[in-house]
Design a protein around this motif. Structure first.
Motif, PDB file in Angstrom:
ATOM      1  N   GLY A 138       0.821  -1.205   0.000  1.00 40.79           N
ATOM      2  CA  GLY A 138       0.000   0.000   0.000  1.00 40.79           C
ATOM      3  C   GLY A 138       0.850   1.249   0.000  1.00 40.79           C
ATOM      4  O   GLY A 138       2.065   1.195  -0.193  1.00 40.79           O
ATOM      5  N   GLY A 139       0.221   2.370   0.199  1.00 43.70           N
ATOM      6  CA  GLY A 139       0.920   3.646   0.207  1.00 43.70           C
ATOM      7  C   GLY A 139       0.177   4.672  -0.630  1.00 43.70           C
ATOM      8  O   GLY A 139      -0.856   4.388  -1.234  1.00 43.70           O
ATOM      9  N   ASP A 140       0.719   5.857  -0.649  1.00 46.24           N
ATOM     10  CA  ASP A 140       0.058   6.947  -1.355  1.00 46.24           C
ATOM     11  C   ASP A 140       0.124   6.731  -2.865  1.00 46.24           C
ATOM     12  O   ASP A 140       1.062   6.141  -3.382  1.00 46.24           O
ATOM     13  N   PHE A 141      -0.888   7.211  -3.541  1.00 46.00           N
ATOM     14  CA  PHE A 141      -0.972   7.112  -4.994  1.00 46.00           C
ATOM     15  C   PHE A 141      -1.777   8.293  -5.506  1.00 46.00           C
ATOM     16  O   PHE A 141      -2.412   9.010  -4.731  1.00 46.00           O
ATOM     17  N   SER A 142      -1.744   8.483  -6.805  1.00 49.02           N
ATOM     18  CA  SER A 142      -2.503   9.550  -7.439  1.00 49.02           C
ATOM     19  C   SER A 142      -3.145   8.973  -8.699  1.00 49.02           C
ATOM     20  O   SER A 142      -2.447   8.579  -9.630  1.00 49.02           O
ATOM     21  N   LEU A 143      -4.481   8.898  -8.701  1.00 49.16           N
ATOM     22  CA  LEU A 143      -5.230   8.349  -9.829  1.00 49.16           C
ATOM     23  C   LEU A 143      -6.428   9.246 -10.133  1.00 49.16           C
ATOM     24  O   LEU A 143      -6.612  10.279  -9.494  1.00 49.16           O
ATOM     25  N   THR A 144      -7.246   8.820 -11.073  1.00 46.36           N
ATOM     26  CA  THR A 144      -8.466   9.536 -11.452  1.00 46.36           C
ATOM     27  C   THR A 144      -9.631   8.563 -11.344  1.00 46.36           C
ATOM     28  O   THR A 144      -9.537   7.436 -11.824  1.00 46.36           O
ATOM     29  N   ILE A 159     -19.165   1.336  -5.175  1.00 47.76           N
ATOM     30  CA  ILE A 159     -17.848   0.948  -5.691  1.00 47.76           C
ATOM     31  C   ILE A 159     -17.306   2.067  -6.564  1.00 47.76           C
ATOM     32  O   ILE A 159     -17.993   2.608  -7.423  1.00 47.76           O
ATOM     33  N   THR A 160     -16.056   2.424  -6.313  1.00 49.17           N
ATOM     34  CA  THR A 160     -15.336   3.435  -7.079  1.00 49.17           C
ATOM     35  C   THR A 160     -14.370   2.733  -8.012  1.00 49.17           C
ATOM     36  O   THR A 160     -13.830   1.684  -7.677  1.00 49.17           O
ATOM     37  N   ALA A 161     -14.145   3.307  -9.179  1.00 45.69           N
ATOM     38  CA  ALA A 161     -13.114   2.801 -10.086  1.00 45.69           C
ATOM     39  C   ALA A 161     -12.054   3.871 -10.239  1.00 45.69           C
ATOM     40  O   ALA A 161     -12.328   5.066 -10.098  1.00 45.69           O
ATOM     41  N   ALA A 162     -10.822   3.446 -10.510  1.00 46.16           N
ATOM     42  CA  ALA A 162      -9.728   4.405 -10.656  1.00 46.16           C
ATOM     43  C   ALA A 162      -8.778   3.955 -11.759  1.00 46.16           C
ATOM     44  O   ALA A 162      -8.543   2.762 -11.957  1.00 46.16           O
ATOM     45  N   THR A 163      -8.254   4.927 -12.454  1.00 48.51           N
ATOM     46  CA  THR A 163      -7.258   4.710 -13.493  1.00 48.51           C
ATOM     47  C   THR A 163      -6.313   5.901 -13.488  1.00 48.51           C
ATOM     48  O   THR A 163      -6.416   6.776 -12.616  1.00 48.51           O
ATOM     49  N   GLY A 164      -5.408   5.929 -14.414  1.00 48.88           N
ATOM     50  CA  GLY A 164      -4.470   7.043 -14.483  1.00 48.88           C
ATOM     51  C   GLY A 164      -3.559   6.880 -15.681  1.00 48.88           C
ATOM     52  O   GLY A 164      -3.836   6.087 -16.578  1.00 48.88           O
ATOM     53  N   THR A 165      -2.481   7.609 -15.656  1.00 51.68           N
ATOM     54  CA  THR A 165      -1.478   7.449 -16.700  1.00 51.68           C
ATOM     55  C   THR A 165      -0.793   6.096 -16.499  1.00 51.68           C
ATOM     56  O   THR A 165      -0.873   5.517 -15.404  1.00 51.68           O
ATOM     57  N   PRO A 166      -0.117   5.590 -17.518  1.00 51.80           N
ATOM     58  CA  PRO A 166       0.614   4.336 -17.307  1.00 51.80           C
ATOM     59  C   PRO A 166       1.591   4.412 -16.126  1.00 51.80           C
ATOM     60  O   PRO A 166       1.728   3.446 -15.370  1.00 51.80           O
ATOM     61  N   GLU A 167       2.202   5.552 -15.923  1.00 49.54           N
ATOM     62  CA  GLU A 167       3.142   5.714 -14.808  1.00 49.54           C
ATOM     63  C   GLU A 167       2.426   5.689 -13.461  1.00 49.54           C
ATOM     64  O   GLU A 167       2.911   5.087 -12.499  1.00 49.54           O
ATOM     65  N   GLN A 168       1.280   6.329 -13.374  1.00 54.02           N
ATOM     66  CA  GLN A 168       0.510   6.327 -12.124  1.00 54.02           C
ATOM     67  C   GLN A 168       0.009   4.924 -11.789  1.00 54.02           C
ATOM     68  O   GLN A 168       0.051   4.504 -10.641  1.00 54.02           O
ATOM     69  N   VAL A 169      -0.460   4.213 -12.798  1.00 54.42           N
ATOM     70  CA  VAL A 169      -0.940   2.843 -12.579  1.00 54.42           C
ATOM     71  C   VAL A 169       0.222   1.944 -12.179  1.00 54.42           C
ATOM     72  O   VAL A 169       0.110   1.135 -11.255  1.00 54.42           O
TER      73      VAL A 169
END
Length: 191
Positions: free
Chosen positions: A36-42, A121-131
Motif C-alpha cells: 500500500g501507500g500513497d498514490f494519485s489516480l483519477t 464501488i469506485t473505479a480508478a485509473t491514471g497514466t501508465p506511470e501512475q498505474v
C-alpha cells in the motif's frame, strides 16, 4: 527466466506477510506495512483520488480491467453482494476497483462498467506511470499478454483489505466463501 524467479520471490514474500497477518488475527504487522501507500489516480467521474481520499474508512482494493472475461466481473459481483450482506455496515467501507489497463480503461468506460455493480464501488485509473506506481506499492502482479486490440492481462485476483488508516489487514481470496469474506471485512472495521 529472471522474471519468473522474481515473481516467485514476490509471491513468497507476499504469502509470508499474509501468514503473519493471519497469525496476528488480521491486525496490521510490520510485514503488512510493505503493501500500500500513497498514490494519485483519477476516478470514474474524472476526479483525482489519492490514498487520503479513502482514509477514515476501511478500503477494499481490487486490481483488474474492464475487458477481463471472468475474475474482475466475478469479484465485483461478489463485492456487491458482500456490501449488501453487511447491511448498514456496508456503508462503512470504500471499495476501489483499480484498472491495470490505463490504455483502454478511461474514466468514462469505467463509469459505464460500474453501472452493473453496487453504486458504492469506485473505479480508478491514471497514466501508465501512475498505474505502475500503485501496482508496485500494492505488490500486484499484472502482465499484458498479447498484442493489438485483443490483448489481455494476467493479474492478481485478491482483494486487499485495508483498515481506516490505510494499513493492510488481510487479503480476501478470489471467490472466497461468502462468510469468510464477510468476516475479513468486519475485521477491517475494528483494526
Amino acid at each position: 527466466m529472471q522474471l519468473v524467479v522474481l515473481v516467485a520471490l514476490l509471491a513468497v514474500l507476499a504469502a509470508a506477510g499474509v501468514l503473519a497477518l493471519q497469525s496476528m488475527g488480521g491486525k496490521p504487522t510490520a510485514q503488512s506495512s510493505f503493501i500500500g501507500g500513497d498514490f494519485s489516480l483519477t476516478n470514474q467521474d474524472g476526479k483525482p483520488v489519492t490514498q487520503a481520499t479513502f482514509l477514515g474508512k476501511p478500503t477494499a482494493y481490487f486490481f483488474g480491467y474492464t475487458n477481463c472475461p471472468d475474475a474482475c466481473p466475478t469479484t465485483l459481483t461478489d463485492m456487491t453482494d458482500r456490501l449488501k450482506a453487511l447491511g448498514p455496515d456496508g456503508d462503512k467501507f470504500n471499495v476501489v476497483f483499480v484498472s491495470v489497463d490505463p490504455a483502454r480503461d478511461t474514466p468514462q468506460l469505467l463509469k459505464t462498467y460500474l453501472e452493473s455493480f453496487d453504486p458504492r464501488i469506485t473505479a480508478a485509473t491514471g497514466t501508465p506511470e501512475q498505474v505502475a506506481d500503485i501496482i508496485k506499492k500494492f505488490r500486484v502482479y499484472a502482465k499484458k499478454v498479447g498484442e493489438g486490440d485483443g490483448y489481455t492481462f494476467d493479474h492478481s485476483t485478491a482483494v486487499y483489505m485495508m483498515n481506516a488508516k490505510g494499513e493492510l489487514v488481510t487479503l480476501i481470496d478470489y471467490q472466497a466463501p461468502r462468510e469468510e469474506a464477510l468476516e475479513k471485512m468486519r475485521r477491517a472495521l475494528t483494526s
